[in-house]
Scaffold this motif. Structure first.
Motif, PDB file in Angstrom:
ATOM      1  N   ARG A   1       0.836  -1.193   0.000  1.00  0.00           N
ATOM      2  CA  ARG A   1       0.000   0.000   0.000  1.00  0.00           C
ATOM      3  C   ARG A   1       0.884   1.261   0.000  1.00  0.00           C
TER       4      ARG A   1
ATOM      5  N   ILE B   1     -11.706   0.886  -7.741  1.00  0.00           N
ATOM      6  CA  ILE B   1     -11.630   1.056  -6.287  1.00  0.00           C
ATOM      7  C   ILE B   1     -10.161   1.034  -5.845  1.00  0.00           C
ATOM      8  N   HIS B   2      -9.419   0.108  -6.427  1.00  0.00           N
ATOM      9  CA  HIS B   2      -7.988   0.003  -6.102  1.00  0.00           C
ATOM     10  C   HIS B   2      -7.278   1.325  -6.365  1.00  0.00           C
TER      11      HIS B   2
ATOM     12  N   ARG C   1     -13.201   6.649   3.760  1.00  0.00           N
ATOM     13  CA  ARG C   1     -14.417   5.950   3.310  1.00  0.00           C
ATOM     14  C   ARG C   1     -15.315   6.880   2.503  1.00  0.00           C
ATOM     15  N   GLN C   2     -15.484   8.081   3.016  1.00  0.00           N
ATOM     16  CA  GLN C   2     -16.347   9.041   2.312  1.00  0.00           C
ATOM     17  C   GLN C   2     -15.813   9.336   0.920  1.00  0.00           C
TER      18      GLN C   2
ATOM     19  N   ILE D   1      -8.364   4.110  -3.849  1.00  0.00           N
ATOM     20  CA  ILE D   1      -7.748   3.984  -2.513  1.00  0.00           C
ATOM     21  C   ILE D   1      -6.280   4.397  -2.580  1.00  0.00           C
TER      22      ILE D   1
ATOM     23  N   VAL E   1     -13.694   7.616  -1.001  1.00  0.00           N
ATOM     24  CA  VAL E   1     -13.731   6.473  -1.929  1.00  0.00           C
ATOM     25  C   VAL E   1     -15.158   6.223  -2.385  1.00  0.00           C
ATOM     26  N   LYS E   2     -16.078   6.232  -1.443  1.00  0.00           N
ATOM     27  CA  LYS E   2     -17.496   5.986  -1.775  1.00  0.00           C
ATOM     28  C   LYS E   2     -18.001   7.025  -2.779  1.00  0.00           C
TER      29      LYS E   2
ATOM     30  N   LEU F   1     -13.422  -3.177  -9.580  1.00  0.00           N
ATOM     31  CA  LEU F   1     -12.452  -3.417  -8.508  1.00  0.00           C
ATOM     32  C   LEU F   1     -11.171  -2.633  -8.783  1.00  0.00           C
TER      33      LEU F   1
ATOM     34  N   PHE G   1     -16.273   6.725  -6.168  1.00  0.00           N
ATOM     35  CA  PHE G   1     -16.668   5.470  -6.837  1.00  0.00           C
ATOM     36  C   PHE G   1     -18.070   5.596  -7.397  1.00  0.00           C
TER      37      PHE G   1
END
Lengths: 170, 170
Positions: free
Chosen positions: B23, B108-109, B155-156, B112, B158-159, B105, B162
Protein backbone atom coordinates in the motif's frame (compact mmCIF):
# COMPACT_ATOMS: atom_id res chain seq x y z
CA UNK A 1 -32.90 -11.37 5.84
CA UNK A 2 -33.31 -8.16 7.77
CA UNK A 3 -32.33 -5.60 5.18
CA UNK A 4 -33.21 -2.75 7.48
CA UNK A 5 -30.50 -3.97 9.77
CA UNK A 6 -28.03 -3.89 6.88
CA UNK A 7 -29.23 -0.40 6.03
CA UNK A 8 -28.52 0.71 9.55
CA UNK A 9 -25.16 -0.99 9.61
CA UNK A 10 -24.19 0.62 6.37
CA UNK A 11 -25.28 4.00 7.62
CA UNK A 12 -23.13 3.58 10.72
CA UNK A 13 -20.26 2.20 8.66
CA UNK A 14 -19.99 5.44 6.70
CA UNK A 15 -19.92 7.34 9.99
CA UNK A 16 -17.21 5.03 11.38
CA UNK A 17 -19.46 3.88 14.20
CA UNK A 18 -19.45 0.16 13.41
CA UNK A 19 -17.46 -2.38 15.40
CA UNK A 20 -15.07 -4.82 13.76
CA UNK A 21 -17.67 -7.55 14.08
CA UNK A 22 -20.32 -5.44 12.35
CA UNK A 23 -17.93 -4.57 9.56
CA UNK A 24 -17.23 -8.25 9.12
CA UNK A 25 -21.01 -8.88 8.93
CA UNK A 26 -21.25 -6.30 6.18
CA UNK A 27 -18.48 -7.98 4.19
CA UNK A 28 -20.22 -11.32 4.54
CA UNK A 29 -23.52 -9.83 3.41
CA UNK A 30 -21.99 -8.19 0.35
CA UNK A 31 -20.17 -11.34 -0.70
CA UNK A 32 -23.55 -12.94 -1.42
CA UNK A 33 -24.92 -12.60 -4.90
CA UNK A 34 -28.59 -11.90 -4.24
CA UNK A 35 -29.44 -8.61 -2.61
CA UNK A 36 -31.84 -5.74 -3.15
CA UNK A 37 -30.83 -3.38 -5.90
CA UNK A 38 -30.19 -0.51 -3.54
CA UNK A 39 -27.19 -2.30 -2.06
CA UNK A 40 -25.55 -3.18 -5.39
CA UNK A 41 -23.53 0.05 -5.80
CA UNK A 42 -21.66 -0.73 -2.58
CA UNK A 43 -21.10 -4.40 -3.27
CA UNK A 44 -17.75 -3.98 -4.99
CA UNK A 45 -16.36 -1.80 -2.24
CA UNK A 46 -16.72 -4.67 0.23
CA UNK A 47 -15.79 -7.37 -2.26
CA UNK A 48 -12.59 -5.46 -2.92
CA UNK A 49 -11.75 -5.54 0.81
CA UNK A 50 -12.12 -9.31 0.88
CA UNK A 51 -10.12 -9.88 -2.27
CA UNK A 52 -7.31 -7.67 -1.05
CA UNK A 53 -7.01 -9.76 2.06
CA UNK A 54 -5.95 -12.72 -0.06
CA UNK A 55 -2.91 -10.90 -1.44
CA UNK A 56 0.20 -12.47 -0.06
CA UNK A 57 3.66 -13.87 -0.52
CA UNK A 58 4.67 -17.24 -1.84
CA UNK A 59 6.61 -19.95 -0.04
CA UNK A 60 9.82 -18.96 -1.83
CA UNK A 61 9.79 -15.88 0.38
CA UNK A 62 9.85 -18.12 3.47
CA UNK A 63 12.92 -19.89 2.21
CA UNK A 64 14.67 -16.62 1.46
CA UNK A 65 13.93 -14.95 4.76
CA UNK A 66 14.67 -18.07 6.79
CA UNK A 67 18.08 -18.35 5.19
CA UNK A 68 18.76 -14.83 6.49
CA UNK A 69 17.46 -15.52 9.97
CA UNK A 70 18.96 -18.88 10.78
CA UNK A 71 22.58 -18.62 11.84
CA UNK A 72 25.02 -20.71 9.83
CA UNK A 73 25.22 -24.17 11.32
CA UNK A 74 28.63 -24.97 12.76
CA UNK A 75 29.22 -28.69 12.66
CA UNK A 76 31.26 -30.21 15.45
CA UNK A 77 34.17 -32.14 14.01
CA UNK A 78 35.42 -35.14 15.94
CA UNK A 79 39.18 -35.00 16.26
CA UNK A 80 41.02 -38.24 16.75
CA UNK A 81 44.20 -38.35 18.80
CA UNK A 82 46.20 -38.93 15.64
CA UNK A 83 44.77 -35.81 13.91
CA UNK A 84 45.47 -33.77 17.02
CA UNK A 85 49.17 -34.68 17.27
CA UNK A 86 49.73 -34.70 13.53
CA UNK A 87 51.53 -31.31 13.48
CA UNK A 88 53.83 -32.43 16.27
CA UNK A 89 54.57 -35.65 14.43
CA UNK A 90 55.64 -33.63 11.46
CA UNK A 91 57.98 -31.50 13.56
CA UNK A 92 59.39 -34.58 15.22
CA UNK A 93 60.00 -36.21 11.86
CA UNK A 94 61.88 -33.13 10.66
CA UNK A 95 64.10 -33.10 13.77
CA UNK A 96 64.73 -36.82 13.47
CA UNK A 97 65.75 -36.40 9.84
CA UNK A 98 68.27 -33.65 10.68
CA UNK A 99 69.78 -35.66 13.54
CA UNK A 100 70.03 -38.70 11.29
CA UNK A 101 71.81 -36.76 8.56
CA UNK A 102 74.21 -35.28 11.14
CA UNK A 103 75.03 -38.70 12.51
CA UNK A 104 75.62 -40.19 9.11
CA UNK A 105 77.99 -37.40 8.02
CA UNK A 106 79.80 -37.54 11.36
CA UNK A 107 80.29 -41.27 11.10
CA UNK A 108 81.50 -41.08 7.52
CA UNK A 109 84.09 -38.36 8.43
CA UNK A 110 85.41 -39.83 11.68
CA UNK A 111 84.87 -43.50 10.97
CA UNK A 112 88.57 -44.32 11.64
CA UNK A 113 89.05 -42.32 14.84
CA UNK A 114 87.70 -44.86 17.17
CA UNK A 115 88.24 -44.28 20.86
CA UNK A 116 89.99 -47.28 22.38
CA UNK A 117 89.25 -47.76 26.08
CA UNK A 118 91.04 -51.08 26.31
CA UNK A 119 94.23 -50.18 28.28
CA UNK A 120 95.62 -53.65 28.12
CA UNK A 121 96.17 -53.31 24.43
CA UNK A 122 98.22 -50.13 24.87
CA UNK A 123 101.84 -50.45 23.61
CA UNK A 124 104.90 -48.58 24.95
CA UNK A 125 106.61 -46.15 22.60
CA UNK A 126 110.05 -46.23 24.29
CA UNK A 127 112.97 -48.67 24.37
CA UNK A 128 115.05 -47.54 27.39
CA UNK A 129 113.05 -47.02 30.65
CA UNK A 130 115.74 -44.68 32.14
CA UNK A 131 115.62 -42.30 29.17
CA UNK A 132 111.87 -42.33 29.38
CA UNK A 133 111.97 -41.55 33.12
CA UNK A 134 114.38 -38.60 32.59
CA UNK A 135 112.27 -37.23 29.78
CA UNK A 136 109.16 -37.39 31.89
CA UNK A 137 110.80 -35.86 35.00
CA UNK A 138 112.35 -33.00 32.97
CA UNK A 139 108.98 -32.33 31.42
CA UNK A 140 107.37 -32.27 34.90
CA UNK A 141 110.14 -29.97 36.19
CA UNK A 142 109.48 -27.54 33.35
CA UNK A 143 105.83 -27.64 34.20
CA UNK A 144 106.41 -26.98 37.94
CA UNK A 145 108.72 -24.08 37.17
CA UNK A 146 106.16 -22.50 34.86
CA UNK A 147 103.54 -22.86 37.58
CA UNK A 148 105.85 -21.20 40.14
CA UNK A 149 106.54 -18.33 37.75
CA UNK A 150 102.91 -17.72 37.10
CA UNK A 151 102.22 -17.77 40.87
CA UNK A 152 104.81 -15.06 41.60
CA UNK A 153 103.43 -12.92 38.75
CA UNK A 154 100.01 -13.30 40.15
CA UNK A 155 100.51 -10.44 42.68
CA UNK A 156 99.37 -7.03 41.64
CA UNK A 157 102.23 -5.12 40.11
CA UNK A 158 102.08 -2.17 42.56
CA UNK A 159 102.19 -4.45 45.60
CA UNK A 160 105.15 -6.35 44.18
CA UNK A 161 106.93 -3.02 43.55
CA UNK A 162 106.43 -1.99 47.20
CA UNK A 163 108.00 -5.21 48.39
CA UNK A 164 111.01 -4.60 46.18
CA UNK A 165 111.34 -1.03 47.51
CA UNK A 166 111.30 -2.16 51.12
CA UNK A 167 113.99 -4.74 50.31
CA UNK A 168 116.17 -2.07 48.63
CA UNK A 169 115.95 0.47 51.52
CA UNK A 170 117.02 -2.21 53.95
CA UNK B 1 8.47 -13.49 28.63
CA UNK B 2 7.96 -16.41 26.36
CA UNK B 3 10.64 -17.64 24.04
CA UNK B 4 10.33 -16.24 20.53
CA UNK B 5 10.14 -18.39 17.51
CA UNK B 6 10.60 -16.84 14.10
CA UNK B 7 8.53 -19.46 12.35
CA UNK B 8 5.61 -19.30 14.79
CA UNK B 9 5.53 -15.62 15.77
CA UNK B 10 6.87 -13.57 12.90
CA UNK B 11 6.70 -15.53 9.66
CA UNK B 12 2.88 -15.98 9.73
CA UNK B 13 2.57 -12.19 9.57
CA UNK B 14 4.26 -12.03 6.18
CA UNK B 15 1.07 -11.52 4.14
CA UNK B 16 -0.30 -8.80 6.36
CA UNK B 17 3.04 -6.98 6.39
CA UNK B 18 3.33 -7.42 2.65
CA UNK B 19 -0.10 -5.88 2.05
CA UNK B 20 0.78 -2.89 4.20
CA UNK B 21 4.13 -2.41 2.46
CA UNK B 22 2.45 -2.77 -0.91
CA UNK B 23 0.00 0.00 0.00
CA UNK B 24 2.98 2.29 0.56
CA UNK B 25 5.47 1.28 -2.13
CA UNK B 26 2.86 0.26 -4.76
CA UNK B 27 5.42 -2.16 -6.09
CA UNK B 28 5.46 -5.88 -5.35
CA UNK B 29 9.20 -6.37 -5.55
CA UNK B 30 9.91 -3.42 -3.31
CA UNK B 31 7.24 -4.45 -0.84
CA UNK B 32 8.75 -7.91 -0.69
CA UNK B 33 12.17 -6.49 0.05
CA UNK B 34 10.68 -4.27 2.74
CA UNK B 35 8.95 -7.18 4.45
CA UNK B 36 12.10 -9.26 4.34
CA UNK B 37 14.18 -6.48 5.83
CA UNK B 38 11.53 -5.72 8.45
CA UNK B 39 11.36 -9.34 9.55
CA UNK B 40 15.11 -9.58 9.90
CA UNK B 41 15.17 -6.36 11.96
CA UNK B 42 12.32 -7.46 14.19
CA UNK B 43 14.06 -10.76 14.77
CA UNK B 44 17.33 -9.07 15.68
CA UNK B 45 15.57 -6.69 18.07
CA UNK B 46 13.10 -9.19 19.43
CA UNK B 47 14.08 -8.38 23.00
CA UNK B 48 13.09 -4.74 22.71
CA UNK B 49 9.57 -5.07 21.38
CA UNK B 50 8.03 -4.78 24.87
CA UNK B 51 6.93 -1.19 24.12
CA UNK B 52 4.26 -2.67 21.91
CA UNK B 53 1.36 -4.86 22.97
CA UNK B 54 2.20 -7.54 20.51
CA UNK B 55 4.94 -8.58 18.20
CA UNK B 56 2.46 -8.01 15.38
CA UNK B 57 2.14 -4.28 16.16
CA UNK B 58 5.93 -4.06 16.35
CA UNK B 59 6.26 -5.77 12.96
CA UNK B 60 3.68 -3.45 11.43
CA UNK B 61 5.50 -0.36 12.72
CA UNK B 62 8.87 -1.52 11.43
CA UNK B 63 7.40 -2.46 8.06
CA UNK B 64 5.55 0.84 7.75
CA UNK B 65 8.67 2.86 8.58
CA UNK B 66 10.91 0.90 6.21
CA UNK B 67 8.39 1.16 3.39
CA UNK B 68 8.02 4.91 3.94
CA UNK B 69 11.81 5.28 3.90
CA UNK B 70 11.99 3.36 0.67
CA UNK B 71 9.24 5.35 -1.04
CA UNK B 72 10.91 8.57 0.10
CA UNK B 73 14.19 7.43 -1.40
CA UNK B 74 12.36 6.65 -4.58
CA UNK B 75 10.90 10.17 -4.62
CA UNK B 76 14.38 11.55 -4.12
CA UNK B 77 15.46 9.76 -7.26
CA UNK B 78 13.11 12.07 -9.15
CA UNK B 79 10.70 9.34 -10.01
CA UNK B 80 7.31 10.92 -10.02
CA UNK B 81 4.41 9.11 -8.42
CA UNK B 82 2.36 9.32 -11.61
CA UNK B 83 5.04 7.60 -13.56
CA UNK B 84 5.45 4.74 -11.15
CA UNK B 85 1.71 4.32 -10.86
CA UNK B 86 1.29 4.25 -14.60
CA UNK B 87 4.04 1.68 -14.70
CA UNK B 88 2.38 -0.52 -12.13
CA UNK B 89 -0.91 -0.29 -13.94
CA UNK B 90 0.73 -1.45 -17.11
CA UNK B 91 1.90 -4.63 -15.49
CA UNK B 92 -1.19 -6.74 -16.02
CA UNK B 93 0.55 -10.07 -15.62
CA UNK B 94 1.11 -9.23 -11.98
CA UNK B 95 -1.07 -11.51 -9.82
CA UNK B 96 -1.81 -8.52 -7.64
CA UNK B 97 -3.51 -6.87 -10.57
CA UNK B 98 -5.05 -10.04 -11.85
CA UNK B 99 -7.07 -10.03 -8.68
CA UNK B 100 -8.51 -6.76 -9.81
CA UNK B 101 -9.31 -7.79 -13.36
CA UNK B 102 -12.80 -6.56 -12.77
CA UNK B 103 -13.02 -2.95 -13.95
CA UNK B 104 -14.90 -1.79 -10.89
CA UNK B 105 -12.45 -3.42 -8.51
CA UNK B 106 -9.63 -1.84 -10.45
CA UNK B 107 -11.27 1.52 -10.05
CA UNK B 108 -11.63 1.06 -6.29
CA UNK B 109 -7.99 0.00 -6.10
CA UNK B 110 -6.95 3.16 -7.88
CA UNK B 111 -9.18 5.37 -5.75
CA UNK B 112 -7.75 3.98 -2.51
CA UNK B 113 -4.19 4.31 -3.74
CA UNK B 114 -4.87 7.93 -4.66
CA UNK B 115 -5.82 8.77 -1.08
CA UNK B 116 -3.36 10.70 1.07
CA UNK B 117 -0.84 8.34 2.60
CA UNK B 118 -2.17 8.28 6.13
CA UNK B 119 -5.79 7.77 5.08
CA UNK B 120 -4.68 5.04 2.73
CA UNK B 121 -2.80 3.14 5.43
CA UNK B 122 -5.47 3.57 8.05
CA UNK B 123 -8.09 2.29 5.61
CA UNK B 124 -5.86 -0.67 4.73
CA UNK B 125 -5.45 -1.61 8.38
CA UNK B 126 -9.12 -1.19 9.26
CA UNK B 127 -11.13 -2.29 6.24
CA UNK B 128 -8.85 -4.95 4.86
CA UNK B 129 -6.92 -6.25 7.86
CA UNK B 130 -9.74 -5.63 10.34
CA UNK B 131 -7.58 -4.12 13.07
CA UNK B 132 -8.92 -2.29 16.11
CA UNK B 133 -8.72 1.50 16.34
CA UNK B 134 -6.35 1.12 19.26
CA UNK B 135 -3.88 -0.98 17.34
CA UNK B 136 -4.05 1.25 14.29
CA UNK B 137 -3.35 4.28 16.50
CA UNK B 138 -0.33 2.48 17.95
CA UNK B 139 1.03 1.47 14.57
CA UNK B 140 0.44 4.86 12.95
CA UNK B 141 1.59 6.73 16.07
CA UNK B 142 -1.52 8.94 16.13
CA UNK B 143 -4.50 9.19 18.49
CA UNK B 144 -7.52 6.94 18.17
CA UNK B 145 -9.66 9.99 17.43
CA UNK B 146 -7.35 10.86 14.56
CA UNK B 147 -7.60 7.30 13.26
CA UNK B 148 -11.40 7.59 13.19
CA UNK B 149 -11.23 10.91 11.39
CA UNK B 150 -8.86 9.49 8.78
CA UNK B 151 -10.99 6.40 8.21
CA UNK B 152 -14.10 8.54 7.96
CA UNK B 153 -12.53 10.76 5.33
CA UNK B 154 -11.11 7.83 3.41
CA UNK B 155 -14.42 5.95 3.31
CA UNK B 156 -16.35 9.04 2.31
CA UNK B 157 -13.93 9.95 -0.43
CA UNK B 158 -13.73 6.47 -1.93
CA UNK B 159 -17.50 5.99 -1.77
CA UNK B 160 -18.21 9.38 -3.27
CA UNK B 161 -15.75 9.09 -6.14
CA UNK B 162 -16.67 5.47 -6.84
CA UNK B 163 -20.38 6.23 -7.03
CA UNK B 164 -19.63 9.28 -9.16
CA UNK B 165 -17.48 7.46 -11.73
CA UNK B 166 -19.51 4.27 -11.61
CA UNK B 167 -22.70 6.28 -12.04
CA UNK B 168 -21.36 7.92 -15.19
CA UNK B 169 -20.16 4.60 -16.48
CA UNK B 170 -23.62 3.06 -16.24
Amino acid sequence: MDYDYIDRLLERYWKCETSLKEESELRTFFSKSDMPKRFLPYKDLFVYQQIQKTVGLGSDFDVRVLSKIEPPVVKAKRLTMFVRIKPFLRAAAAVALIVLCGNITERSYFADDKLDYNYKDYKDTFHDPEVAYKKVSSALMMLSEEIKKSKSQHFPDSLYQNDLDSVCTK
Amino acid sequence: MHEFSFQDDILPLKDKLFRLALRITMDRAEAEDVVEEAMVRVWEKRESYSNYDSVEAFCLVVTKNLALDMSQKKDAQNLSLDESMAESEMDESDPYHQLANNEKLKLIHRLINELPERQRLVMQLRDIEGESYKKIALVMNITEAQVKIDIFRARQKVKQRFLEIDGYGL
